[in-house]
Design an enzyme around this catalytic site. Structure first.
Site, short mmCIF file in Angstrom:
data_model
loop_
_atom_site.label_atom_id
_atom_site.label_comp_id
_atom_site.label_asym_id
_atom_site.label_seq_id
_atom_site.Cartn_x
_atom_site.Cartn_y
_atom_site.Cartn_z
N GLY A 177 -5.26 3.38 -6.06
CA GLY A 177 -4.13 3.12 -5.29
C GLY A 177 -2.89 2.63 -5.94
O GLY A 177 -3.20 2.00 -7.10
N CYS A 178 -1.91 2.62 -5.53
CA CYS A 178 -0.43 2.09 -6.18
C CYS A 178 -0.76 0.58 -6.35
O CYS A 178 -0.56 0.16 -7.54
CB CYS A 178 0.57 2.59 -5.41
SG CYS A 178 0.72 2.05 -3.65
N HIS A 179 -0.80 -0.25 -5.47
CA HIS A 179 -0.95 -1.63 -5.43
C HIS A 179 -2.24 -1.99 -6.47
O HIS A 179 -2.27 -2.95 -7.34
CB HIS A 179 -1.08 -2.44 -4.17
CG HIS A 179 -0.11 -2.23 -3.30
ND1 HIS A 179 1.00 -2.83 -3.24
CD2 HIS A 179 -0.11 -1.42 -1.88
CE1 HIS A 179 1.81 -2.72 -2.24
NE2 HIS A 179 1.05 -1.78 -1.48
N ALA A 180 -3.22 -1.28 -6.31
CA ALA A 180 -4.55 -1.68 -7.03
C ALA A 180 -4.14 -1.33 -8.52
O ALA A 180 -4.47 -2.12 -9.48
CB ALA A 180 -5.71 -0.86 -6.59
N SER A 181 -3.13 -0.39 -8.90
CA SER A 181 -3.03 0.17 -10.23
C SER A 181 -2.29 -1.44 -10.84
O SER A 181 -2.68 -1.37 -12.03
CB SER A 181 -2.12 1.25 -10.29
OG SER A 181 -3.07 2.47 -9.92
#
Length: 305
Positions: free
Chosen positions: A113-117
């Protein structure tokens, strides 16, 4: 020539993957007529005819697509949330510990996921090196452009008659049940999820993730963290750098597929910051990087870095 099928090519992530791959002479894209785009039999045929399949679908549809696979040679890169915490899938952030080799050997890759990255780039190496304890109670602040919300949100923000509220940053995920939290906790090696504050703002793309730390909660100091990042992140795709401008724009990496990891603060309070494009290293760019790893070619092929 590598045969590639994008299941869900009409969404923002799928469209960008398609645009980037359409320019590559080493890729042959399998395309379905519009009237068959959601037809299960046609999708199954395309999936099993492909060397690599990108799933750019809601979770349930992604799981359905995986159930169609009969060709043991077909590799899947799933951009949904469906398989990111599954032990049967490899988590597709190559820069994390030992991930690159495991991605290269896998047929099932879950794109982060983008935030997770942004969160994992900052925290995973520090937990692994013992700088942050696994039971640390962390906070994550993440600012994103509105393209991360997909076509519906893009249309809302670009509507000339839109609500005045869209002109100000808006915090969401208020119930602390954001879909990226499970992967953020598991992949970072944390025993509890962070307090997560995602905010969408009035610009198209770009993301900035910040994890604040107090020195008393860190084993070591700010220079130790800088040294870890400088050693670990020295590629064209993820690199350690600190701006001296005093301001960091969340859209500084818009339109690119790389990520900057930075450390700021003083001996008492430390800010870990990652800056990237939510559609680049946060989504489509990461997916293509994973494909390049599977193909055994330069990871930056077809990317903007």
């Amino acid at each position: 020539m590598t045969n590639v099928f994008i299941d869900g090519s009409a969404g923002t992530t799928g469209l960008k993957i398609f645009d980037l791959l359409a320019k590559r002479p080493d890729i042959s894209l399998i395309r379905l007529p519009e009237e068959l785009r959601k037809d299960p039999a046609a999708r199954a045929d395309a999936i099993n005819s492909a060397d690599i399949v990108f799933l750019c679908l809601p979770d349930a549809a992604a799981r359905e697509a995986v159930s169609f696979i009969r060709n043991k040679n077909t590799a899947v890169i799933d951009t949904s949330t469906a398989h990111r915490t599954s032990d049967d899938w490899e988590y597709g952030f190559a820069e994390l510990s030992c991930r690159r080799e495991r991605i290269a050997a896998s047929k099932r890759i879950a794109n982060p996921g983008c935030h997770a990255s942004g969160f994992l780039a900052l925290t995973e190496p520090l937990v692994r090196e013992g700088i942050i304890k696994p039971d640390a109670a962390l906070t994550c602040f993440s600012l994103t452009g509105y393209s991360g919300g997909g076509k519906k949100m893009i249309a809302e923000y670009e509507d000339k008659n839109r609500s005045i509220e869209l002109s100000a940053p808006r915090q969401y995920g208020l119930a602390q049940t954001h879909k990226h939290l499970p992967e953020m906790q598991k992949i970072a090696g944390l025993s509890i999820s962070p307090a997560f504050c995602p905010i969408v703002a009035d610009y198209f793309c770009g993301m900035q993730v910040t994890v604040p730390l107090f020195a008393k909660d860190v084993k070591g100091n700010i220079e130790d963290i800088k040294a870890i990042y400088a050693e670990k992140y020295n590629s064209k795709i993820v690199h350690f750098e600190n701006s001296e401008a005093g301001l960091i724009a969340a859209n500084a990496y818009a339109g690119r597929d790389d990520m900057a990891v930075s450390v700021y603060g003083n001996e008492d309070r430390i800010l870990l910051v990652s800056t990237f494009d939510n559609l680049g290293k946060g989504a489509s760019g990461a997916a293509i990087q994973n494909m390049n790893i599977l193909l055994g070619i330069d990871e930056t092929t077809g990317l903007i870095v």
